[in-house]
Motif scaffolding. Structure first.
Motif, PDB file in Angstrom:
ATOM      1  N   ALA A  55      27.058  46.172  43.654  1.00  0.00           N
ATOM      2  CA  ALA A  55      28.659  45.469  43.197  1.00  0.00           C
ATOM      3  C   ALA A  55      29.047  44.425  44.149  1.00  0.00           C
ATOM      4  N   PRO A  56      28.920  43.115  44.013  1.00  0.00           N
ATOM      5  CA  PRO A  56      29.357  42.319  45.146  1.00  0.00           C
ATOM      6  C   PRO A  56      30.685  42.657  45.521  1.00  0.00           C
ATOM      7  N   GLU A  57      31.631  42.755  44.671  1.00  0.00           N
ATOM      8  CA  GLU A  57      33.001  42.810  44.962  1.00  0.00           C
ATOM      9  C   GLU A  57      33.489  44.015  45.915  1.00  0.00           C
ATOM     10  N   GLN A  58      32.436  44.882  46.122  1.00  0.00           N
ATOM     11  CA  GLN A  58      32.598  45.950  47.126  1.00  0.00           C
ATOM     12  C   GLN A  58      32.328  45.615  48.542  1.00  0.00           C
ATOM     13  N   HIS A  59      31.845  44.419  48.719  1.00  0.00           N
ATOM     14  CA  HIS A  59      31.446  44.015  50.124  1.00  0.00           C
ATOM     15  C   HIS A  59      32.009  42.823  50.735  1.00  0.00           C
TER      16      HIS A  59
ATOM     17  N   TYR B  65      14.083  42.453  42.128  1.00  0.00           N
ATOM     18  CA  TYR B  65      15.065  41.484  41.520  1.00  0.00           C
ATOM     19  C   TYR B  65      16.661  42.317  41.579  1.00  0.00           C
ATOM     20  N   CYS B  66      17.763  41.558  41.297  1.00  0.00           N
ATOM     21  CA  CYS B  66      18.902  42.567  41.325  1.00  0.00           C
ATOM     22  C   CYS B  66      19.695  42.097  39.981  1.00  0.00           C
ATOM     23  N   LEU B  67      20.572  43.099  39.867  1.00  0.00           N
ATOM     24  CA  LEU B  67      21.688  43.197  38.845  1.00  0.00           C
ATOM     25  C   LEU B  67      22.905  43.210  39.471  1.00  0.00           C
ATOM     26  N   LEU B  68      23.591  42.369  39.139  1.00  0.00           N
ATOM     27  CA  LEU B  68      25.018  42.214  39.688  1.00  0.00           C
ATOM     28  C   LEU B  68      26.027  43.307  38.888  1.00  0.00           C
ATOM     29  N   THR B  69      26.710  44.107  39.663  1.00  0.00           N
ATOM     30  CA  THR B  69      27.419  45.184  39.007  1.00  0.00           C
ATOM     31  C   THR B  69      28.877  44.931  39.156  1.00  0.00           C
ATOM     32  N   ALA B  70      29.794  44.953  37.942  1.00  0.00           N
ATOM     33  CA  ALA B  70      31.115  44.932  38.170  1.00  0.00           C
ATOM     34  C   ALA B  70      31.784  46.537  38.148  1.00  0.00           C
ATOM     35  N   MET B  71      32.636  46.902  38.607  1.00  0.00           N
ATOM     36  CA  MET B  71      33.271  47.884  38.576  1.00  0.00           C
ATOM     37  C   MET B  71      34.019  48.113  37.625  1.00  0.00           C
TER      38      MET B  71
ATOM     39  N   ILE C 210      32.207  38.232  38.247  1.00  0.00           N
ATOM     40  CA  ILE C 210      30.795  38.769  38.233  1.00  0.00           C
ATOM     41  C   ILE C 210      29.622  38.326  37.251  1.00  0.00           C
ATOM     42  N   ALA C 211      30.242  38.339  36.138  1.00  0.00           N
ATOM     43  CA  ALA C 211      29.292  37.853  35.093  1.00  0.00           C
ATOM     44  C   ALA C 211      29.076  36.476  35.119  1.00  0.00           C
ATOM     45  N   GLU C 212      29.857  35.571  35.570  1.00  0.00           N
ATOM     46  CA  GLU C 212      29.624  34.387  35.938  1.00  0.00           C
ATOM     47  C   GLU C 212      28.682  34.045  37.129  1.00  0.00           C
ATOM     48  N   LEU C 213      28.906  34.803  38.145  1.00  0.00           N
ATOM     49  CA  LEU C 213      27.983  34.804  39.382  1.00  0.00           C
ATOM     50  C   LEU C 213      26.631  35.305  38.934  1.00  0.00           C
ATOM     51  N   ALA C 214      26.394  36.332  38.179  1.00  0.00           N
ATOM     52  CA  ALA C 214      25.142  36.421  37.618  1.00  0.00           C
ATOM     53  C   ALA C 214      24.554  35.413  36.964  1.00  0.00           C
ATOM     54  N   VAL C 215      25.233  34.724  36.255  1.00  0.00           N
ATOM     55  CA  VAL C 215      24.723  33.770  35.548  1.00  0.00           C
ATOM     56  C   VAL C 215      24.158  32.414  36.567  1.00  0.00           C
ATOM     57  N   ARG C 216      25.010  32.131  37.191  1.00  0.00           N
ATOM     58  CA  ARG C 216      24.938  31.319  38.319  1.00  0.00           C
ATOM     59  C   ARG C 216      23.579  31.323  39.480  1.00  0.00           C
TER      60      ARG C 216
ATOM     61  N   GLY D 127      20.265  40.170  35.766  1.00  0.00           N
ATOM     62  CA  GLY D 127      21.101  40.528  34.729  1.00  0.00           C
ATOM     63  C   GLY D 127      22.551  41.138  35.483  1.00  0.00           C
ATOM     64  N   PHE D 128      23.179  41.771  34.559  1.00  0.00           N
ATOM     65  CA  PHE D 128      24.723  42.243  34.850  1.00  0.00           C
ATOM     66  C   PHE D 128      24.753  43.812  34.461  1.00  0.00           C
ATOM     67  N   ASP D 129      25.670  44.299  34.887  1.00  0.00           N
ATOM     68  CA  ASP D 129      25.971  45.756  34.807  1.00  0.00           C
ATOM     69  C   ASP D 129      27.462  46.130  34.990  1.00  0.00           C
ATOM     70  N   ILE D 130      27.815  47.153  34.546  1.00  0.00           N
ATOM     71  CA  ILE D 130      29.179  47.718  34.977  1.00  0.00           C
ATOM     72  C   ILE D 130      28.836  49.128  35.080  1.00  0.00           C
ATOM     73  N   ALA D 131      29.465  49.582  36.154  1.00  0.00           N
ATOM     74  CA  ALA D 131      29.516  50.997  36.657  1.00  0.00           C
ATOM     75  C   ALA D 131      30.962  51.711  37.117  1.00  0.00           C
ATOM     76  N   GLY D 132      30.720  52.767  37.477  1.00  0.00           N
ATOM     77  CA  GLY D 132      32.011  53.481  37.887  1.00  0.00           C
ATOM     78  C   GLY D 132      32.106  54.618  36.928  1.00  0.00           C
TER      79      GLY D 132
END
Length: 347
Positions: free
Chosen positions: A93-97, A132-138, A147-153, A161-166
């Motif tokens: 999750a990029p937002e956590q770093h 490879y990586c998946l970008l996760t949103a909390m 974060i979804a836009e970041l994954a597409v970029r 790909g994209f993911d949500i977690a928590g």
């Protein structure tokens, strides 16, 4: 083949200690690598998803600058290669770093560089791995569209790909419909943590409202199955839909036992779901917290359910079929890497 592995759940204990010293991070429960590894496993072994997630405060706490992210990602790739993994999708999750000033883009670029560095090092040791990586949103936060836009970029740079977690309870996937609608419009792939600590409604929303490609865990789909005294299984409509549509289940047995989603490996729904030929894949989730590797997960399943090499090949091919890279790449890995390797084992 590994589809469900969290970057911040797979650090080496020694690395955590060294990074904590560099950052002046004061909260580690131990500065001895062996003791720290044991602490993570025992703290995660609570039977509660919420308590399990608390352990990540320490790993995320030391992953707050570029050098640390590059190092952790590189070691992740090396560790997976050493375990015999040749393809992996690792999520974070990029937002956590960003607590020390990194931009979201800085986080993603550092991790991608780390994966490349680790893959090169592994290749130097004669081991092939693609990470490879998946970008996760909390799911409790409000940055999923961002974060979804970041994954597409970054989808041509190594983000597949994209993911949500928590925590699932109280935070349904439909809170993030804007992100999922955007991803579908962009022809982008995504998976959703669903059916881990919460039941069928979470799975139903992830599929029928959000349109997920895969189910992260999905273990509670078993709630839509009824096994009779004669062993015959009656399948509800949602379970039948998941099986008929070949929706991949990213199963993480050891983690599910720790969080209370299953009482034991013998009672884990992976056995029944495999017998019914759902699209089951086997994953690690968090290698540090669960004290596991992909090899150990497959070995434990083989011992518990009597699986042979052909069964393990089936899990592996399932994962590769379900990966978020292109069809030609998936087919090449199946035909040129997976099948020849298992052919030597099966004989």
């Amino acid at each position: 083949m590994l589809l469900h592995d969290h970057l911040d759940g797979g650090l080496r204990p020694g690395t955590i200690i060294e990074l904590a010293e560099e950052f002046g991070y004061p909260s580690l429960p131990s500065t001895d690598a062996e003791e720290l590894g044991e602490w993570f496993a025992s703290a995660a072994d609570s039977g509660s998803l919420e308590r399990y997630l608390e352990t990540f405060s320490h790993t995320v706490g030391v992953m707050q600058d570029r050098a640390a992210l590059v190092r952790v990602a590189a070691e992740c790739a090396e560790d997976l290669a050493a375990d015999g993994v040749v393809y992996a999708e690792v999520r974070f999750a990029p937002e956590q770093h960003v607590t020390r000033g990194l931009a979201l883009e800085d986080v993603v670029e550092a991790v991608l560089e780390g994966f490349r560095v680790g893959a090169r090092r592994a290749a130097g040791d004669g081991r092939r791995v693609q990470v490879y990586c998946l970008l996760t949103a909390m799911r409790h936060a409000a940055r999923s569209r961002e974060i979804a836009e970041l994954a597409v970029r970054y989808r041509d740079e190594g983000v597949v790909g994209f993911d949500i977690a928590g925590a699932e309870a109280g935070f349904p996937p439909t809170r993030h419909l804007d992100a999922f609608e955007y991803l579908r419009q962009q022809n982008a792939h995504f998976t959703i943590h669903a059916g881990e600590a919460f039941g069928l409604p979470s799975i139903w929303e992830a599929l029928q409202w959000c349109g997920t490609d895969r189910l992260g865990h999905g273990v509670r789909i078993v709630d839509d199955l009824e096994v009779g005294d004669d062993g015959q299984v009656r399948m509800g409509r949602l379970a039948a839909y998941v099986r008929d549509k070949r929706i991949p289940l990213e199963m993480c047995p050891s983690s599910n036992i720790q969080t209370g989603a299953a009482k034991s490996l013998a009672e884990h729904p992976v056995g029944l779901l495999t017998r019914l030929r759902f699209r089951v894949t086997v994953n690690t989730d968090n290698r540090l917290m669960s004290g596991c590797s992909l090899t150990s997960e497959l070995t434990d399943l083989a011992h518990t359910f009597g699986y042979g090499w052909a069964d393990l090949r089936w899990f592996t091919v399932n994962a590769m079929k379900s990966a978020f890279i292109g069809f030609d790449e998936r087919l090449a890995l199946i035909n040129d890497v997976i099948k020849p390797a298992y052919a030597q084992l099966i004989g």
